[in-house]
Design a protein around this motif. Structure first.
Motif, PDB file in Angstrom:
ATOM      1  N   UNK A   1      -0.766 -24.236 -29.591  1.00  0.00           N
ATOM      2  CA  UNK A   1      -0.346 -22.959 -30.151  1.00  0.00           C
ATOM      3  C   UNK A   1      -1.606 -22.112 -30.371  1.00  0.00           C
ATOM      4  N   UNK A   2      -1.402 -20.816 -30.512  1.00  0.00           N
ATOM      5  CA  UNK A   2      -2.550 -19.925 -30.709  1.00  0.00           C
ATOM      6  C   UNK A   2      -2.232 -18.523 -30.230  1.00  0.00           C
ATOM      7  N   UNK A   3      -3.262 -17.828 -29.815  1.00  0.00           N
ATOM      8  CA  UNK A   3      -3.059 -16.469 -29.344  1.00  0.00           C
ATOM      9  C   UNK A   3      -4.154 -16.101 -28.349  1.00  0.00           C
ATOM     10  N   UNK A   4      -3.872 -15.086 -27.561  1.00  0.00           N
ATOM     11  CA  UNK A   4      -4.888 -14.551 -26.651  1.00  0.00           C
ATOM     12  C   UNK A   4      -4.678 -13.052 -26.499  1.00  0.00           C
ATOM     13  N   UNK A   5      -5.729 -12.392 -26.109  1.00  0.00           N
ATOM     14  CA  UNK A   5      -5.682 -10.938 -25.889  1.00  0.00           C
ATOM     15  C   UNK A   5      -5.900 -10.690 -24.406  1.00  0.00           C
ATOM     16  N   UNK A   6      -5.013  -9.897 -23.785  1.00  0.00           N
ATOM     17  CA  UNK A   6      -5.089  -9.644 -22.350  1.00  0.00           C
ATOM     18  C   UNK A   6      -5.057  -8.146 -22.075  1.00  0.00           C
ATOM     19  N   UNK A   7      -5.770  -7.755 -21.012  1.00  0.00           N
ATOM     20  CA  UNK A   7      -5.871  -6.351 -20.606  1.00  0.00           C
ATOM     21  C   UNK A   7      -5.329  -6.211 -19.191  1.00  0.00           C
ATOM     22  N   UNK A   8      -4.637  -5.109 -18.951  1.00  0.00           N
ATOM     23  CA  UNK A   8      -4.024  -4.865 -17.650  1.00  0.00           C
ATOM     24  C   UNK A   8      -4.389  -3.456 -17.181  1.00  0.00           C
ATOM     25  N   UNK A   9      -4.811  -3.340 -15.920  1.00  0.00           N
ATOM     26  CA  UNK A   9      -5.108  -2.041 -15.330  1.00  0.00           C
ATOM     27  C   UNK A   9      -4.110  -1.782 -14.199  1.00  0.00           C
ATOM     28  N   UNK A  10      -3.461  -0.616 -14.250  1.00  0.00           N
ATOM     29  CA  UNK A  10      -2.451  -0.299 -13.244  1.00  0.00           C
ATOM     30  C   UNK A  10      -2.644   1.089 -12.669  1.00  0.00           C
ATOM     31  N   UNK A  11      -2.124   1.270 -11.466  1.00  0.00           N
ATOM     32  CA  UNK A  11      -2.190   2.555 -10.777  1.00  0.00           C
ATOM     33  C   UNK A  11      -1.202   3.524 -11.427  1.00  0.00           C
ATOM     34  N   UNK A  12      -1.742   4.502 -12.143  1.00  0.00           N
ATOM     35  CA  UNK A  12      -0.891   5.425 -12.897  1.00  0.00           C
ATOM     36  C   UNK A  12      -0.048   6.306 -11.989  1.00  0.00           C
ATOM     37  N   UNK A  13      -0.427   6.417 -10.725  1.00  0.00           N
ATOM     38  CA  UNK A  13       0.360   7.242  -9.796  1.00  0.00           C
ATOM     39  C   UNK A  13       1.741   6.651  -9.568  1.00  0.00           C
ATOM     40  N   UNK A  14       1.900   5.366  -9.879  1.00  0.00           N
ATOM     41  CA  UNK A  14       3.194   4.706  -9.670  1.00  0.00           C
ATOM     42  C   UNK A  14       4.074   4.689 -10.906  1.00  0.00           C
ATOM     43  N   UNK A  15       3.648   5.387 -11.970  1.00  0.00           N
ATOM     44  CA  UNK A  15       4.497   5.475 -13.174  1.00  0.00           C
ATOM     45  C   UNK A  15       5.646   6.432 -12.884  1.00  0.00           C
ATOM     46  N   UNK A  16       6.878   6.046 -13.073  1.00  0.00           N
ATOM     47  CA  UNK A  16       8.016   6.923 -12.788  1.00  0.00           C
ATOM     48  C   UNK A  16       7.960   8.178 -13.636  1.00  0.00           C
ATOM     49  N   UNK A  17       8.297   9.298 -13.048  1.00  0.00           N
ATOM     50  CA  UNK A  17       8.302  10.569 -13.783  1.00  0.00           C
ATOM     51  C   UNK A  17       9.483  10.587 -14.752  1.00  0.00           C
ATOM     52  N   UNK A  18       9.230  11.151 -15.941  1.00  0.00           N
ATOM     53  CA  UNK A  18      10.305  11.229 -16.940  1.00  0.00           C
ATOM     54  C   UNK A  18      11.330  12.282 -16.532  1.00  0.00           C
ATOM     55  N   UNK A  19      12.567  11.951 -16.711  1.00  0.00           N
ATOM     56  CA  UNK A  19      13.620  12.879 -16.380  1.00  0.00           C
ATOM     57  C   UNK A  19      13.743  13.928 -17.485  1.00  0.00           C
ATOM     58  N   UNK A  20      13.903  15.153 -17.068  1.00  0.00           N
ATOM     59  CA  UNK A  20      14.024  16.256 -18.039  1.00  0.00           C
ATOM     60  C   UNK A  20      15.456  16.356 -18.556  1.00  0.00           C
TER      61      UNK A  20
END
Length: 217
Positions: free
Chosen positions: A198-217
């Motif tokens: 048992x325990x914990x860990x800290x993780x970081x993720x880098x992603x291509x922001x161009x692939x974030x879906x656009x919010x619907x208006x």
């Protein structure tokens, strides 16, 4: 042969010839006669001063010309150095971008994580594929920021319990290889009676922001 001799004449001689050539041409103009009459009307001491001034002017003209050439060369040299520095810097930037494109597939995910719920969902998919109980890991303290206009950084704390060593290793492997996570810190406690972790860990993720879906208006 005459052209060869002319091109081999030293610069100072060329300047002298040009000056004396212009003086000879000036002697043929009406202005020269006026100056000659003015000179003849001067007293002997005044004529000496006049000659000294003329000689000084004749000496200063090529000096000023050479000074102008020297100044212009320095200006051109400074401009050239600036251009060389700009080209060198541009080549460095191009090289860095090329290197980034080469390593990007290894560190940048095509699927960015833009919220805590998505972080949990992404972890749940990994655990399901490995047949690990979803309740054994919880996500907390999610943070997401745009590091550049095209890259999103997402990070969170992960608390785990009742995991075997193999399960934890498999989870880390899947997070790193499949989802491009980077595990920044790990704190593990082992239960000697059950051999579970048992325990914990800290993780970081880098992603291509161009692939974030656009919010619907």
């Amino acid at each position: 042969m005459d052209d060869l001799n002319r091109t081999s004449i030293p610069l100072f001689k060329k300047i002298d010839r040009e000056i004396f050539s212009r003086i000879d041409k000036f002697k043929l103009t009406p202005g020269y006669n006026q100056i000659q009459d003015f000179y003849n009307s001067l007293e002997e001491e005044q004529q000496k001063v006049f000659k000294a001034i003329v000689i000084l002017v004749i000496f200063l003209l090529p000096t000023m010309f050479l000074g102008f050439i020297w100044w212009q060369n320095n200006a051109l040299r400074a401009d050239m150095n600036t251009r060389i520095e700009l080209i060198t810097k541009a080549n460095e930037i191009i090289g860095q971008k090329t290197s980034l494109r080469d390593v990007a597939p290894n560190i940048l995910s095509d699927n960015p994580i833009d919220g805590a719920s998505m972080m949990t969902s992404r972890l749940s998919n990994l655990l399901s594929s490995m047949n690990v109980d979803l309740s054994k890991i919880q996500v907390s303290n999610y943070e997401g920021t745009m590091t550049t206009s095209t890259i999103m950084r997402s990070e969170a704390d992960f608390q785990f319990s009742n995991l075997s060593t193999d399960e934890l290793v498999n989870i880390f492997t899947a997070m790193i290889q499949r989802e491009k996570f980077r595990v920044q810190s790990v704190n593990i406690t082992r239960n000697n009676d059950t051999s579970m972790l048992k325990g914990q860990f800290h993780a970081i993720h880098f992603g291509n922001a161009a692939n974030i879906p656009a919010e619907e208006e």
